[in-house]
Design an enzyme around this catalytic site. Structure first.
Site, PDB file in Angstrom:
ATOM      1  N   HIS A   1       0.813  -1.214   0.000  1.00 16.05           N
ATOM      2  CA  HIS A   1       0.000   0.000   0.000  1.00 16.05           C
ATOM      3  C   HIS A   1       0.850   1.269   0.000  1.00 16.05           C
ATOM      4  CE1 HIS A   1      -4.223  -1.412   0.290  1.00 16.05           C
ATOM      5  NE2 HIS A   1      -3.598  -2.531   0.612  1.00 16.05           N
TER       6      HIS A   1
ATOM      7  N   HIS B   1       0.929  -8.549   5.634  1.00 13.44           N
ATOM      8  CA  HIS B   1       0.192  -8.577   4.372  1.00 13.44           C
ATOM      9  C   HIS B   1      -1.130  -9.329   4.388  1.00 13.44           C
ATOM     10  CE1 HIS B   1      -0.249  -7.937   0.137  1.00 13.44           C
ATOM     11  NE2 HIS B   1       0.021  -9.161  -0.233  1.00 13.44           N
TER      12      HIS B   1
END
Length: 277
Positions: free
Chosen positions: A101, A229
């Site tokens: 991100h 993640h």
């Protein structure tokens, strides 16, 4: 303690942290460090970061963030700025790794861009691109504890024999499509199987099995990997004979209450710490 920053202070922090990231290698190698608090995805969850900072007040070892500071949560800006500030206060003991991100094509879609625009208007777009310039300079992995421990956000890529191959990745990459190796390091996930399999996350992303993991770790001369993640209700999951530990550190994730964890790693042993109270 969580800090609030003026716009002027924000720009100063951004310039100072970029200078530090530019000096750090793409893979940090600190074999002199053996004791860590390791933090997974935060995704703009300021409450979880505040609880982590309370724990860190009594911690004298190193601190490693595994990425995904922004998107999805309501306070991406304060979350990433406070992480930056921690790094500036202790640059040799706090390490901020890049997550998927921290790619511009991702955080333009999942909330960070709109958060900045809603708060700062036209200046928000400028801030958005400035943050992504900084993200592009972040390290993507860390080797520590006499090379026994590898820390990163995602997982093992298809075309990497060992972590030494990560050194070939140039800094300055902003978007997913620009480098296949970086894409997979930030996006790939483990699965309980053999070989590689296509990932449901999208094209060019893969699941990696125990045989792939074991070969990568052998050729990297490493014993354990800690990554982030993936979201698990328990906040963590072990894979591959407990040699890979996946953690998630946002308690309130898009409306779901997660029993989020951080990891205290000392001399080869990992202890999970819950952030729920």
């Amino acid at each position: 303690m969580i800090k609030r920053f003026s716009l002027e202070e924000m720009y100063e922090i951004m310039q100072d942290i970029e200078n530090i990231f530019r000096k750090e290698p793409i893979v940090i190698k600190r074999n002199d460090l053996r004791n860590f608090i390791i933090i997974g995805d935060l995704h703009g969850d300021l409450l979880s970061l505040e609880r982590i900072m309370e724990i860190l007040n009594k911690w004298y070892g190193a601190v490693v963030f595994l990425g995904d500071y922004v998107d999805r949560g309501e306070n991406s800006l304060e979350t990433v700025l406070n992480a930056f500030h921690m790094k500036l206060e202790k640059p040799d003991l706090v390490f901020l790794l890049r997550g998927n991100h921290e790619l511009e094509d991702v955080n333009s879609y999942y909330g960070f861009r709109m958060e900045l625009i809603s708060r700062f208007g036209s200046k928000g777009e400028e801030l958005f691109h400035r943050f992504n310039e900084i993200f592009s300079q972040m390290p993507i992995a860390m080797i520590a504890d006499n090379s026994r421990l590898i820390m990163l956000h995602g997982g093992v890529p298809i075309n990497a024999k060992s972590i030494k191959d990560f050194d070939s990745i140039p800094k300055g990459i902003k978007e997913s499509y620009e480098n296949d190796l970086l894409l997979q390091i930030l996006w790939n996930d483990p699965f309980e199987g053999k070989g590689y399999a296509p990932s449901p996350r999208g094209l060019g992303i893969y699941l990696f099995g125990e045989d792939i993991f074991n070969r990568f770790m052998r050729d990297s001369n490493a014993e354990m990997m800690i990554r982030a993640h993936q979201v698990f209700p328990s906040g963590y999951k072990y894979f591959f004979g407990n040699r890979l530990l996946s953690i998630f550190s946002s308690v309130n994730y898009v409306g779901r209450i997660i029993n989020a964890k951080i990891v205290k790693y000392e001399y080869g042993k990992a202890k999970l710490i819950s952030l729920l109270r």
